[in-house]
Motif scaffolding. Structure first.
Motif, mmCIF file in Angstrom:
data_model
loop_
_atom_site.group_PDB
_atom_site.id
_atom_site.type_symbol
_atom_site.label_atom_id
_atom_site.label_comp_id
_atom_site.label_asym_id
_atom_site.label_seq_id
_atom_site.Cartn_x
_atom_site.Cartn_y
_atom_site.Cartn_z
ATOM 1 N N GLY A 28 -14.290 -3.721 9.329
ATOM 2 C CA GLY A 28 -12.987 -3.446 8.911
ATOM 3 C C GLY A 28 -12.337 -4.742 8.893
ATOM 4 N N LEU B 17 0.976 -1.209 -0.032
ATOM 5 C CA LEU B 17 0.014 -0.004 -0.216
ATOM 6 C C LEU B 17 0.815 1.334 0.080
ATOM 7 N N VAL C 7 -2.406 -2.912 9.987
ATOM 8 C CA VAL C 7 -3.143 -1.904 9.075
ATOM 9 C C VAL C 7 -4.499 -2.267 9.228
ATOM 10 N N LYS C 8 -5.437 -1.581 9.458
ATOM 11 C CA LYS C 8 -6.917 -1.587 9.459
ATOM 12 C C LYS C 8 -7.419 -0.962 8.230
ATOM 13 N N GLU C 9 -8.339 -1.774 7.447
ATOM 14 C CA GLU C 9 -8.924 -1.583 6.269
ATOM 15 C C GLU C 9 -10.289 -1.027 6.612
ATOM 16 N N THR D 260 -8.274 -6.312 9.527
ATOM 17 C CA THR D 260 -6.715 -5.747 10.135
ATOM 18 C C THR D 260 -5.803 -6.890 9.722
ATOM 19 N N TYR E 57 -7.270 3.497 4.975
ATOM 20 C CA TYR E 57 -6.587 2.632 5.776
ATOM 21 C C TYR E 57 -6.122 3.398 7.307
#
Length: 635
Positions: free
Chosen positions: A59, A43, A75-77, A61, A141
């Motif tokens: 979300g 990313l 990283v949390k989407e 993660t 994110y």
């Protein structure tokens, strides 16, 4: 570290091995779901994604690696699964048909706003650190520190489902510290539970997974699956117009404390509205100091207005434990010692002779509360016993005890048994009369100060003028024109005594019908014909014992010819939440059944059962559901 040697399952160096010797991850393993970004995705040319650590309703993660700083991250989407999806082989998300772009963008903006807010807490020891946030792939994110530990949920599973009081407090106090800091920034967590509390290997407690985006999408008006944790979410979170605030997180934190202490899930808040089956931890065998148990149950009150309104109030109520290093029995033993000291002080007229040479903060004093004129605090109401209760002061703390009163003394809604310390922010109820304690002073429900820590000597002053002045306060607050009310009550009793035989004959022979019913109820036949309750009108038998203005909402007790109502009223009739206990029950033929009773607990409107409620019959069967204008409509 050479990127090719990174294990995407643990972000450790696996060397040239196909299978990681650290975690067993096999190189080339694909994503578990087509909704997930595949391991190896990069990313913004900076963050290398690995395996999925977890997925919720809003979300996903991922384990990640910072290619520039060479450190492990999470990283949390933003991925609200009710709104969007991802086609296999694609990184961008797509919206489901029927979902508007504005609805999705609103939640997305709230997600990023949460990231900006949490970034300000970087360095707080109990809040997950957000180090970066950005948009990509038509979503957003949050980049967070990687936490090496386990959730409280997993920790409880490994510890036979519950922890001792001292260990529980070591978890809950840091959680409350974090919530206090979050609330100061006008942000709510909205999802405190054992799943969202991390216990790091070094023992630090961290809260994570805030629910701001979830709440924002709910505000946008689209129907979506409620992703709440039963047992931990307060009732206002289930309602689209439920008012949420710090009290919302306080309930969830207290429910988490309850689960940790008892090993049992708290009953769902919606179920508790009609039938509160919450069991005290002490009744489940948990060793917990009495004051802390009261604080816990107050924080778990079903209605938001009955809970602590700020985290500081809950923390202050919990802070009185004499010994946090033990599991509970030792504080209880110390409480017993304090009770003996208080009793000795009462024998000395409210003063401890051994402490008389010290300043007033170390003196023991007592204030008697009751209807009799020789009490220190006089409450001229018929439901108040002559000598109802006593307030005691000892070494900087206040205590309450009941004097075998008829209608009881309650601390934050819990019946007082023995002598109990009064936490700050408490409501003390004598039958239907309330006073509030803010930690220093006592106030009438009207807001008028009764006395405080600095002038309590005046209450016990032998000067009759001073004592009488204090008593007048309670007399004035108990209602206007008390002498007229007393005369009216006496006259009513005499009239009832004279007319009772005639009333009984006419009513039970079916020759009498009340022209102006005060309380009306209609119920369907239930269970069997012997429990059928026909529609009937009940005549009020005695005057209302009321608190507050009769034209506004108040808590009252009203006696009727077939039972007693206690609860909220409006314009003189039941409205809101209340309980009606039948003192007799009728058979299907209209005759009396001795020793039996029914009880309805639930909501009322215009004097009729209206809304969710529970009707309990003499044989133990219950009918739970919805009443409309006194008529049972559905389960």
């Amino acid at each position: 570290m050479i990127t090719e040697n990174l294990c995407l399952g643990c972000m450790e160096d696996k060397g040239l091995e196909a299978t990681c010797p650290n975690c067993g991850w096999l190189g080339g393993t694909q994503a578990e779901s087509p909704l997930h970004l595949p391991p190896g995705t990069v990313l913004v040319e900076k963050y290398l994604l690995g395996r999925v650590l977890g997925q919720g309703g809003f979300g996903i993660t991922y384990l990640a690696w910072d290619l520039f700083l060479e450190r492990k991250l999470a990283v949390k989407e933003f991925f609200p699964r009710d709104f969007c999806y991802r086609d296999s082989g694609y990184h961008n998300v797509s919206l489901y048909s029927g979902t508007t772009h504005d609805q999705y963008e609103y939640g997305l903006d709230k997600f990023l706003a949460e990231g900006r807010t949490l970034a300000r807490f970087d360095g707080h020891p109990n809040i997950v650190s957000v180090r970066d946030f950005f948009k990509a792939n038509d979503t957003a994110y949050l980049v967070m520190s990687y936490l090496d530990g386990t959730t409280l949920c997993n920790y409880l599973n490994a510890k036979n489902q519950q922890l001792a009081y001292a260990e529980t407090m070591q978890v809950i106090i840091p959680v409350l510290d974090a919530l206090r800091a979050v609330h100061q920034e006008n942000l709510l967590h909205r999802d405190i539970s054992p799943d969202n509390i991390m216990i790091l290997k070094k023992g630090h407690i961290i809260i994570l997974d805030f629910g701001a985006a979830r709440h924002a999408i709910g505000e946008s008006g689209k129907q979506f699956s409620i992703v709440l944790k039963p047992g931990f979410a307060p009732e206002e979170q289930y309602r689209s117009n439920g008012l949420q605030g710090p009290w919302t997180d306080i309930y969830a934190a207290a429910a988490t404390m309850y689960r940790t202490l008892t090993g049992s899930m708290p009953p769902e808040s919606l179920d508790r509205l009609s039938n509160d089956t919450l069991i005290r931890p002490s009744e489940l065998g948990v060793a917990i100091p009495a004051q802390q148990e009261i604080a816990l149950l107050t924080a778990m009150a079903v209605k938001a207005e009955h809970r602590y309104q700020q985290v500081e109030d809950f923390q202050n109520a919990l802070s009185g434990s004499p010994d946090l290093s033990g599991s509970g029995p030792e504080p209880c033993q110390k409480q017993s010692y304090d009770n003996e000291t208080l009793e000795r002080s009462l024998e000395n007229g409210g003063h401890n002779e051994d402490e008389a040479h010290k300043n007033k903060d170390h003196q023991a004093m007592t204030f008697k509360v009751g209807r009799a004129s020789d009490n220190d605090i006089v409450m001229e109401e018929s439901t108040i016993s002559r000598y109802h209760a006593k307030l005691q002061y000892e070494k900087g703390s206040w205590y309450i005890s009941d004097l075998d009163s008829t209608h009881g003394t309650f601390l934050n809604g819990i019946s007082v048994q023995g002598t109990v310390e009064i936490p700050a922010g408490s409501w003390i109820t004598f039958s239907t009369k309330k006073i509030h304690f803010d930690g220093k002073a006592f106030y009438l429900e009207s807001g008028q100060k009764l006395f405080d820590i600095n002038n309590y000597d005046a209450v016990l002053n032998p000067n009759p003028a001073v004592t009488r002045a204090k008593k007048v306060i309670m007399k004035a607050d108990s209602g206007k024109n008390n002498s007229k009310l007393a005369l009216l009550v006496f006259s009513s009793i005499m009239l009832v005594a004279i007319l009772a035989p005639l009333f009984y004959y006419l009513f039970y022979q079916g020759l009498f019908s009340a022209d102006s019913p005060v309380l009306e109820h209609t119920e369907e036949a239930s269970i069997d014909s012997s429990d059928e309750v026909p529609q009937q009108q009940q005549q009020q038998q005695t005057t209302t014992v009321q608190e507050g203005d009769a034209n506004n909402s108040a808590i009252v007790t009203i006696e009727f010819s077939n039972g007693i109502y206690k609860g909220e009223v409006k314009n003189g009739v039941p409205e809101g939440y209340g309980v009606f206990v039948y003192t007799r029950a009728e058979s299907a033929m209209g005759g009396l059944q001795s020793g039996t009773s029914r009880q309805y607990e639930g909501y009322w409107k215009n004097g009729k059962m209206h809304g969710e409620g529970t009707l309990t019959y003499p044989n133990g069967h219950t009918k739970r559901g919805i009443w409309v204008e006194g008529v049972f409509t559905s389960n």
